[in-house]
Design an enzyme around this catalytic site. Structure first.
Site, mmCIF file in Angstrom:
data_model
loop_
_atom_site.group_PDB
_atom_site.id
_atom_site.type_symbol
_atom_site.label_atom_id
_atom_site.label_comp_id
_atom_site.label_asym_id
_atom_site.label_seq_id
_atom_site.Cartn_x
_atom_site.Cartn_y
_atom_site.Cartn_z
ATOM 1 N N ARG A 170 11.725 -7.087 3.585
ATOM 2 C CA ARG A 170 11.747 -5.664 3.930
ATOM 3 C C ARG A 170 12.553 -5.442 5.207
ATOM 4 N NH1 ARG A 170 6.127 -2.527 4.515
ATOM 5 N NH2 ARG A 170 6.172 -3.317 6.645
ATOM 6 N N LYS A 228 0.826 -1.225 0.000
ATOM 7 C CA LYS A 228 0.000 0.000 0.000
ATOM 8 C C LYS A 228 0.853 1.264 0.000
ATOM 9 C CE LYS A 228 -1.428 -0.785 4.870
ATOM 10 N NZ LYS A 228 -0.095 -0.873 5.390
ATOM 11 N N ARG A 258 1.134 -8.569 13.694
ATOM 12 C CA ARG A 258 0.541 -7.540 12.819
ATOM 13 C C ARG A 258 -0.438 -8.168 11.818
ATOM 14 N NH1 ARG A 258 5.532 -5.393 10.431
ATOM 15 N NH2 ARG A 258 4.290 -3.884 9.285
ATOM 16 N N ARG A 295 13.125 -2.103 9.488
ATOM 17 C CA ARG A 295 12.038 -1.666 10.370
ATOM 18 C C ARG A 295 11.939 -2.571 11.573
ATOM 19 N NH1 ARG A 295 6.416 -0.156 7.542
ATOM 20 N NH2 ARG A 295 5.664 -1.042 9.496
HETATM 21 P P1 AMP Z 1 2.289 0.733 8.852
HETATM 22 O O1 AMP Z 1 3.480 1.529 8.449
HETATM 23 O O2 AMP Z 1 1.021 1.187 8.167
HETATM 24 O O3 AMP Z 1 2.508 -0.750 8.721
HETATM 25 O O4 AMP Z 1 2.054 1.023 10.415
HETATM 26 C C1 AMP Z 1 3.058 0.708 11.356
HETATM 27 C C2 AMP Z 1 2.480 0.756 12.762
HETATM 28 O O5 AMP Z 1 1.986 2.080 13.043
HETATM 29 C C3 AMP Z 1 1.311 -0.159 13.027
HETATM 30 O O6 AMP Z 1 1.715 -1.488 13.334
HETATM 31 C C4 AMP Z 1 0.659 0.529 14.226
HETATM 32 O O7 AMP Z 1 1.394 0.311 15.403
HETATM 33 C C5 AMP Z 1 0.821 2.001 13.864
HETATM 34 N N1 AMP Z 1 -0.321 2.511 13.060
HETATM 35 C C6 AMP Z 1 -0.302 2.911 11.760
HETATM 36 N N2 AMP Z 1 -1.517 3.302 11.360
HETATM 37 C C7 AMP Z 1 -2.338 3.142 12.426
HETATM 38 C C8 AMP Z 1 -3.729 3.356 12.631
HETATM 39 N N3 AMP Z 1 -4.542 3.782 11.643
HETATM 40 N N4 AMP Z 1 -4.224 3.110 13.873
HETATM 41 C C9 AMP Z 1 -3.434 2.671 14.856
HETATM 42 N N5 AMP Z 1 -2.134 2.414 14.721
HETATM 43 C C10 AMP Z 1 -1.579 2.647 13.519
#
Ligand code: AMP
Length: 188
Positions: free
Chosen positions: A124, A9, A141, A130
């Site tokens: 990744r 995404k 996750r 990360r």
């Molecule tokens: P991502 O980069 O989208 O995979 O997000 C990494 C981490 O950020 C997630 O595992 C959550 O801990 C936090 N996070 C990102 N977006 C959200 C959201 N909409 N609500 C709550 N936590 C979020």
């Protein structure tokens, strides 16, 4: 953009933002920036990110709303990683509900099988380092996506704006399909 971790995404949202001159609002990126800056929000959010849990809405909603409103005033936006729960979907709707002519127009679900997601996330981890791309956290996750975010698919399907995209193909093919879809919907 509704998709499990590793589905692409971020990559696809980047391309849409560049192609259509809209804002790419990535909540994960925003939160990682807060953590890096050791802001109040960052300090509170850090352990959630490290565990792969969703951060509480009170840490995130104001930040997102500010970005969304600024983007509405410009050219529009693509949301990457938000909403992730039904409550957040409602909040996303409320953010723009009072603005004339502004609405969430399409929910794109990038669909990728779990084994493929696991291998992409491991790759990744090696390339981007990360902190949350380690094995135990990856599983958590994926689980969080399944239990908390997947119900959103039905929420948007019942509103008639869900579009499922096969995300297992080459990223360029995925981009082509998304752009063709947006064009066919008259959104470009
Ligand atoms: P991502 O980069 O989208 O995979 O997000 C990494 C981490 O950020 C997630 O595992 C959550 O801990 C936090 N996070 C990102 N977006 C959200 C959201 N909409 N609500 C709550 N936590 C979020």
């Amino acid at each position: 953009m509704l998709a499990p971790p590793g589905a692409g995404k971020g990559t696809q949202a980047d391309r849409l933002a560049a192609r259509y001159g809209i804002e790419h609002i990535a909540t994960g990126e925003m939160l990682r920036a807060e953590v890096a800056a050791t802001s109040d929000i960052g300090r509170e959010a850090e352990s959630y990110l490290a565990r792969g849990d969703l951060v509480p809405d009170e840490l995130l909603l104001d930040l997102v709303a500010r970005r969304v409103l600024a983007a509405v005033a410009a050219n529009g936006y693509v949301l990457d990683g938000f909403p992730r729960t039904l409550d957040q979907a409602e909040a996303a709707h409320q953010m723009v509900a009072n603005l004339d002519g502004v609405a969430l127009q399409a929910a794109l679900h990038l669909k990728v099988g779990t084994d493929e997601l696991r291998s992409r996330l491991r790759a990744r981890a090696a390339s981007e380092g990360r902190q949350d791309d380690i094995d135990g956290t990856i599983e958590h996750r994926l689980d969080v996506f399944h239990t908390q975010t997947e119900p959103l698919l039905e929420y948007y399907r019942s509103r008639g704006i869900l579009h499922v995209i096969d995300g297992e193909r080459h990223p360029d093919e995925v981009t082509d399909e998304i752009m063709a879809l947006l064009e066919s919907l008259g959104l470009t």
